[in-house]
Design an enzyme around this catalytic site. Structure first.
Site, PDB file in Angstrom:
ATOM      1  N   ASP A  13       0.813  -1.223   0.000  1.00 50.65           N
ATOM      2  CA  ASP A  13       0.000   0.000   0.000  1.00 50.65           C
ATOM      3  C   ASP A  13       0.843   1.268   0.000  1.00 50.65           C
ATOM      4  O   ASP A  13       0.436   2.292   0.547  1.00 50.65           O
ATOM      5  CB  ASP A  13      -0.962   0.012   1.205  1.00 50.65           C
ATOM      6  CG  ASP A  13      -1.794  -1.242   1.258  1.00 50.65           C
ATOM      7  OD1 ASP A  13      -2.341  -1.606   0.208  1.00 50.65           O
ATOM      8  OD2 ASP A  13      -1.881  -1.870   2.328  1.00 50.65           O
ATOM      9  N   GLY A  15       1.528   3.019  -2.532  1.00 51.66           N
ATOM     10  CA  GLY A  15       1.151   3.912  -3.631  1.00 51.66           C
ATOM     11  C   GLY A  15       1.816   3.491  -4.932  1.00 51.66           C
ATOM     12  O   GLY A  15       2.034   4.311  -5.830  1.00 51.66           O
ATOM     13  N   LYS A  16       2.100   2.185  -5.043  1.00 50.16           N
ATOM     14  CA  LYS A  16       2.736   1.680  -6.265  1.00 50.16           C
ATOM     15  C   LYS A  16       1.846   1.877  -7.476  1.00 50.16           C
ATOM     16  O   LYS A  16       2.346   2.090  -8.573  1.00 50.16           O
ATOM     17  CB  LYS A  16       3.035   0.177  -6.126  1.00 50.16           C
ATOM     18  CG  LYS A  16       4.046  -0.167  -5.074  1.00 50.16           C
ATOM     19  CD  LYS A  16       4.256  -1.670  -4.986  1.00 50.16           C
ATOM     20  CE  LYS A  16       3.041  -2.431  -4.503  1.00 50.16           C
ATOM     21  NZ  LYS A  16       2.625  -2.145  -3.131  1.00 50.16           N
ATOM     22  N   GLY A  17       0.527   1.794  -7.251  1.00 50.01           N
ATOM     23  CA  GLY A  17      -0.416   1.939  -8.365  1.00 50.01           C
ATOM     24  C   GLY A  17      -0.206   3.260  -9.076  1.00 50.01           C
ATOM     25  O   GLY A  17      -0.117   3.310 -10.298  1.00 50.01           O
ATOM     26  N   LYS A  18      -0.100   4.321  -8.300  1.00 54.34           N
ATOM     27  CA  LYS A  18       0.078   5.642  -8.906  1.00 54.34           C
ATOM     28  C   LYS A  18       1.437   5.730  -9.618  1.00 54.34           C
ATOM     29  O   LYS A  18       1.530   6.255 -10.725  1.00 54.34           O
ATOM     30  CB  LYS A  18      -0.026   6.733  -7.845  1.00 54.34           C
ATOM     31  CG  LYS A  18       0.394   8.065  -8.405  1.00 54.34           C
ATOM     32  CD  LYS A  18       0.193   9.241  -7.516  1.00 54.34           C
ATOM     33  CE  LYS A  18       1.002  10.404  -8.099  1.00 54.34           C
ATOM     34  NZ  LYS A  18       0.744  11.666  -7.469  1.00 54.34           N
ATOM     35  N   GLY A  40      -4.404  -4.474  -3.957  1.00 53.76           N
ATOM     36  CA  GLY A  40      -5.347  -3.444  -4.375  1.00 53.76           C
ATOM     37  C   GLY A  40      -4.579  -2.206  -4.773  1.00 53.76           C
ATOM     38  O   GLY A  40      -3.814  -1.669  -3.982  1.00 53.76           O
ATOM     39  N   HIS A  41      -4.708  -1.791  -6.016  1.00 46.85           N
ATOM     40  CA  HIS A  41      -4.036  -0.585  -6.490  1.00 46.85           C
ATOM     41  C   HIS A  41      -5.094   0.438  -6.873  1.00 46.85           C
ATOM     42  O   HIS A  41      -5.999   0.135  -7.631  1.00 46.85           O
ATOM     43  CB  HIS A  41      -3.179  -0.883  -7.731  1.00 46.85           C
ATOM     44  CG  HIS A  41      -1.946  -1.671  -7.422  1.00 46.85           C
ATOM     45  ND1 HIS A  41      -1.124  -2.170  -8.392  1.00 46.85           N
ATOM     46  CD2 HIS A  41      -1.402  -2.041  -6.256  1.00 46.85           C
ATOM     47  CE1 HIS A  41      -0.114  -2.811  -7.827  1.00 46.85           C
ATOM     48  NE2 HIS A  41      -0.263  -2.755  -6.525  1.00 46.85           N
ATOM     49  N   THR A  42      -4.963   1.632  -6.335  1.00 44.57           N
ATOM     50  CA  THR A  42      -5.914   2.679  -6.692  1.00 44.57           C
ATOM     51  C   THR A  42      -5.240   3.656  -7.638  1.00 44.57           C
ATOM     52  O   THR A  42      -4.167   4.161  -7.346  1.00 44.57           O
ATOM     53  CB  THR A  42      -6.382   3.431  -5.428  1.00 44.57           C
ATOM     54  OG1 THR A  42      -6.855   2.458  -4.502  1.00 44.57           O
ATOM     55  CG2 THR A  42      -7.503   4.401  -5.754  1.00 44.57           C
ATOM     56  N   GLN A 223       1.921  -6.008  -3.111  1.00 51.43           N
ATOM     57  CA  GLN A 223       2.339  -6.075  -1.697  1.00 51.43           C
ATOM     58  C   GLN A 223       3.667  -5.323  -1.504  1.00 51.43           C
ATOM     59  O   GLN A 223       3.914  -4.365  -2.199  1.00 51.43           O
ATOM     60  CB  GLN A 223       2.427  -7.526  -1.196  1.00 51.43           C
ATOM     61  CG  GLN A 223       1.071  -8.204  -1.013  1.00 51.43           C
ATOM     62  CD  GLN A 223       0.524  -8.815  -2.294  1.00 51.43           C
ATOM     63  OE1 GLN A 223       1.241  -9.419  -3.058  1.00 51.43           O
ATOM     64  NE2 GLN A 223      -0.755  -8.654  -2.527  1.00 51.43           N
ATOM     65  N   THR A 299      -8.712  -3.633  -0.888  1.00 50.49           N
ATOM     66  CA  THR A 299      -9.288  -4.955  -1.112  1.00 50.49           C
ATOM     67  C   THR A 299     -10.282  -5.331  -0.018  1.00 50.49           C
ATOM     68  O   THR A 299     -11.371  -5.806  -0.298  1.00 50.49           O
ATOM     69  CB  THR A 299      -8.157  -6.007  -1.202  1.00 50.49           C
ATOM     70  OG1 THR A 299      -7.310  -5.647  -2.278  1.00 50.49           O
ATOM     71  CG2 THR A 299      -8.700  -7.402  -1.446  1.00 50.49           C
ATOM     72  N   ARG A 304      -6.025   0.555   8.074  1.00 50.26           N
ATOM     73  CA  ARG A 304      -4.597   0.216   8.128  1.00 50.26           C
ATOM     74  C   ARG A 304      -3.981   0.745   9.416  1.00 50.26           C
ATOM     75  O   ARG A 304      -4.333   1.830   9.878  1.00 50.26           O
ATOM     76  CB  ARG A 304      -3.865   0.813   6.930  1.00 50.26           C
ATOM     77  CG  ARG A 304      -4.345   0.242   5.609  1.00 50.26           C
ATOM     78  CD  ARG A 304      -3.579   0.837   4.427  1.00 50.26           C
ATOM     79  NE  ARG A 304      -4.140   0.373   3.165  1.00 50.26           N
ATOM     80  CZ  ARG A 304      -4.368   1.142   2.112  1.00 50.26           C
ATOM     81  NH1 ARG A 304      -4.075   2.426   2.144  1.00 50.26           N
ATOM     82  NH2 ARG A 304      -4.874   0.627   1.015  1.00 50.26           N
ATOM     83  N   LYS A 330       2.716  10.250  -0.598  1.00 51.44           N
ATOM     84  CA  LYS A 330       1.834  10.754   0.466  1.00 51.44           C
ATOM     85  C   LYS A 330       2.534  11.688   1.457  1.00 51.44           C
ATOM     86  O   LYS A 330       2.197  11.712   2.633  1.00 51.44           O
ATOM     87  CB  LYS A 330       1.183   9.571   1.190  1.00 51.44           C
ATOM     88  CG  LYS A 330       0.246   8.779   0.269  1.00 51.44           C
ATOM     89  CD  LYS A 330      -0.542   7.738   1.006  1.00 51.44           C
ATOM     90  CE  LYS A 330      -2.036   7.945   0.843  1.00 51.44           C
ATOM     91  NZ  LYS A 330      -2.844   6.857   1.395  1.00 51.44           N
TER      92      LYS A 330
HETATM   93  P1  IMP Z   1      -2.613 -12.855   2.166  1.00 51.34           P
HETATM   94  O1  IMP Z   1      -1.747 -12.301   1.113  1.00 51.34           O
HETATM   95  O2  IMP Z   1      -4.087 -12.632   1.895  1.00 51.34           O
HETATM   96  O3  IMP Z   1      -2.315 -14.289   2.497  1.00 51.34           O
HETATM   97  O4  IMP Z   1      -2.339 -12.033   3.516  1.00 51.34           O
HETATM   98  C1  IMP Z   1      -1.120 -12.134   4.208  1.00 51.34           C
HETATM   99  C2  IMP Z   1      -0.724 -10.796   4.796  1.00 51.34           C
HETATM  100  O5  IMP Z   1      -0.397  -9.897   3.759  1.00 51.34           O
HETATM  101  C3  IMP Z   1      -1.805 -10.099   5.606  1.00 51.34           C
HETATM  102  O6  IMP Z   1      -1.206  -9.361   6.644  1.00 51.34           O
HETATM  103  C4  IMP Z   1      -2.426  -9.140   4.602  1.00 51.34           C
HETATM  104  O7  IMP Z   1      -3.056  -8.045   5.246  1.00 51.34           O
HETATM  105  C5  IMP Z   1      -1.190  -8.719   3.865  1.00 51.34           C
HETATM  106  N1  IMP Z   1      -1.468  -8.260   2.505  1.00 51.34           N
HETATM  107  C6  IMP Z   1      -1.767  -9.010   1.426  1.00 51.34           C
HETATM  108  N2  IMP Z   1      -1.930  -8.253   0.334  1.00 51.34           N
HETATM  109  C7  IMP Z   1      -1.725  -6.985   0.716  1.00 51.34           C
HETATM  110  C8  IMP Z   1      -1.711  -5.739   0.012  1.00 51.34           C
HETATM  111  O8  IMP Z   1      -1.914  -5.645  -1.187  1.00 51.34           O
HETATM  112  N3  IMP Z   1      -1.440  -4.641   0.765  1.00 51.34           N
HETATM  113  C9  IMP Z   1      -1.171  -4.710   2.093  1.00 51.34           C
HETATM  114  N4  IMP Z   1      -1.162  -5.848   2.781  1.00 51.34           N
HETATM  115  C10 IMP Z   1      -1.436  -6.982   2.095  1.00 51.34           C
HETATM  116 MG    MG Z   2      -2.883  -1.852  -1.809  1.00 50.54          MG
END
Ligand code: IMP
Ligand code: MG
Length: 446
Positions: A13, A15-18, A40-42, A223, A299, A304, A330
């Protein structure tokens, strides 16, 4: 021509999407190399907000090829929903390609992810419950279903029957859940196969050919470094390799293909899910950062956890990924603060430590050692050049650059494309290894 990896330097999170959206403008190919719909990328373009999970941000440029690489895990139901949404906004998906060897998330993966989290109780990981871990577990166990298997109707029927028989034992006996009906799952997934068939390719070959033709290739990590299965804060990690090294494995290219690695870090730190977080704030400042920064998951919608910039984590990310430069995002979120702290080291059992400990128990005992910098107490979101920034904000950036020993090439001050300061060409500017020899990191960016 340059082939560039963009990764998250913290816990996701960042801000890679931007940033990838910005860089995609000059990319011919954008490759997503790991993770699944947990990401999740916004991306905000004019007045439209795009929330992407699996589709690379490059999809918003009509001539960019977007590849979902072999290292990802694909939940076809979610991918198709995302495709529908993007197409409804008038964006074509003709340039979307999906690796034939990416693994497929099945209904039992989602069910097991959810049930396993509940069963872990206080030891839960805080996963996104999207079936990511169980899909990668099957890949490692060599019982996974790949896109190419899904496309072969007869082979898929046979493989699915065997797999569902086995998974039903787990679902019923271990988790007390209802068994799945193989015929229903088959039918559902045949529908997905038909919808996705035209997008399936040998993506490694496609990327290789693009590289031979001297195209610009952007490898987009999901991630972040600290969520890496090998190099993150295990076991509170995801099940793939978001680090720069993962780009080669997850897209089927050799390391010599890569020219440059860019790390994205927020001007503070956030984390979603469980696990130690030394600079986490439990006070009003933490709440303020969360509110101003709109720190809620793309997502899962989860709030957070927020904290100060962690220099130990960022330095670690520079090392593990071999970062050439940083994009700091940010910065504007800190506009209202009187003072800003930066963690420069940890205290661990009475000793000062500047390297990340590998044990989760040790990491949980780390206490941040802070340096405090003055805030700037004025809005920065309209700044477009370094010289527009208040002096205290410049000092803050200089402090981060020196601490991480990485030049800051991009500063982001808001969600939209134009709220960006390009300090140094992130792709063709000097590389970090060269910088270290003769000049301080910040001098080069100033
Ligand atoms: P999983 O990837 O769903 O197995 O989650 C494992 C851990 O990675 C958890 O702490 C999630 O909250 C975190 N996580 C997975 N994807 C993201 C992401 O895109 N952004 C931030 N945390 C993530
Ligand atoms: Mg994200």
């Amino acid at each position: 021509m340059a082939n560039v990896i963009v990764i998250g330097a913290q816990w996701g999170d960042e801000g890679k999407g931007k940033i990838t959206d910005l860089l995609s403008k000059s990319a011919d190919v954008v490759v997503r190399y790991q993770g699944g719909v947990n990401a999740g990328h916004t991306v905000v373009v004019e007045d439209q907000t795009f929330k992407l999970h699996l589709i690379p941000s490059g999809i918003l440029y009509p001539n960019t090829q977007c590849i979902i690489g072999n290292g990802t895990v694909i939940d076809p139901r979610e991918l198709i929903a995302e495709l529908d949404k993007v197409e409804a906004l008038g964006v074509s998906s003709d340039n979307l390609f999906i690796s034939q060897t990416a693994h497929v998330t099945m209904p039992y993966h989602r069910m097991i992810d959810q049930a396993a989290e509940e069963q872990r109780g206080s030891k839960k990981i805080g996963t996104t419950k999207r079936g990511i871990g169980p899909t990668y577990a099957d890949k490692s166990e060599r019982t996974g279903i790949r896109m190419i298997d899904l496309m072969d109707t007869d082979a898929f029927a046979e493989q699915l029957k065997w797999t569902i028989d086995n998974k039903n034992i787990v679902l019923e006996k271990l988790y007390g859940l209802e068994p799945l009906n193989a015929d229903d799952v088959f039918e559902e997934y045949q529908g997905y196969a038909d919808r996705l068939r035209s997008h399936i390719t040998d993506s490694s070959l496609q990327i290789y050919n693009a590289a031979l033709q001297k195209k610009n290739i952007l490898f987009e990590g999901a991630q972040g470094t600290l969520l890496d299965l090998d190099h993150g804060t295990y076991p509170y990690v995801t099940s793939s390799n978001p680090v720069a090294g993962g780009a080669c494995i997850g897209s089927g290219v050799g390391p010599t293909t890569i020219d440059r690695v860019i790390g994205v870090a927020k001007a503070y730190t956030t984390r979603v899910g469980e696990g130690p977080f030394p600079t986490e704030l439990h006070d009003d400042v933490g709440s303020l950062i969360c509110e101003v920064g709109a720190e809620f998951g793309t997502t899962t919608g989860r709030r957070r956890r927020c904290g100060w910039f962690d220099g130990v984590v960022a330095r670690y990310a520079v090392r593990i990924n071999g970062l050439d430069c940083l994009a700091v995002t940010k910065l504007d979120v800190l506009d209202g603060l009187d003072e800003i702290k930066v963690c420069v080291a940890y205290e661990l059992d009475g000793d000062r430590c500047t390297d990340l400990p590998s044990s989760a128990a040790q990491f949980a005992r780390c206490k941040p050692i802070y340096e405090t910098l003055p805030g700037w107490k004025q809005s920065t979101e309209h700044c477009r050049e370094l010289k527009d920034l208040p002096e205290a904000a410049l000092n803050y950036l200089e402090f981060l650059a020196k601490l991480t020993e990485a030049p800051i090439a991009i500063v982001s001050l808001g969600a939209s494309r134009d709220q960006t300061i390009i300090v140094e060409d992130p792709i063709h500017g000097p590389k970090r290894a060269l910088l270290k020899e003769n000049t301080s990191a910040f001098k080069v960016m100033a």
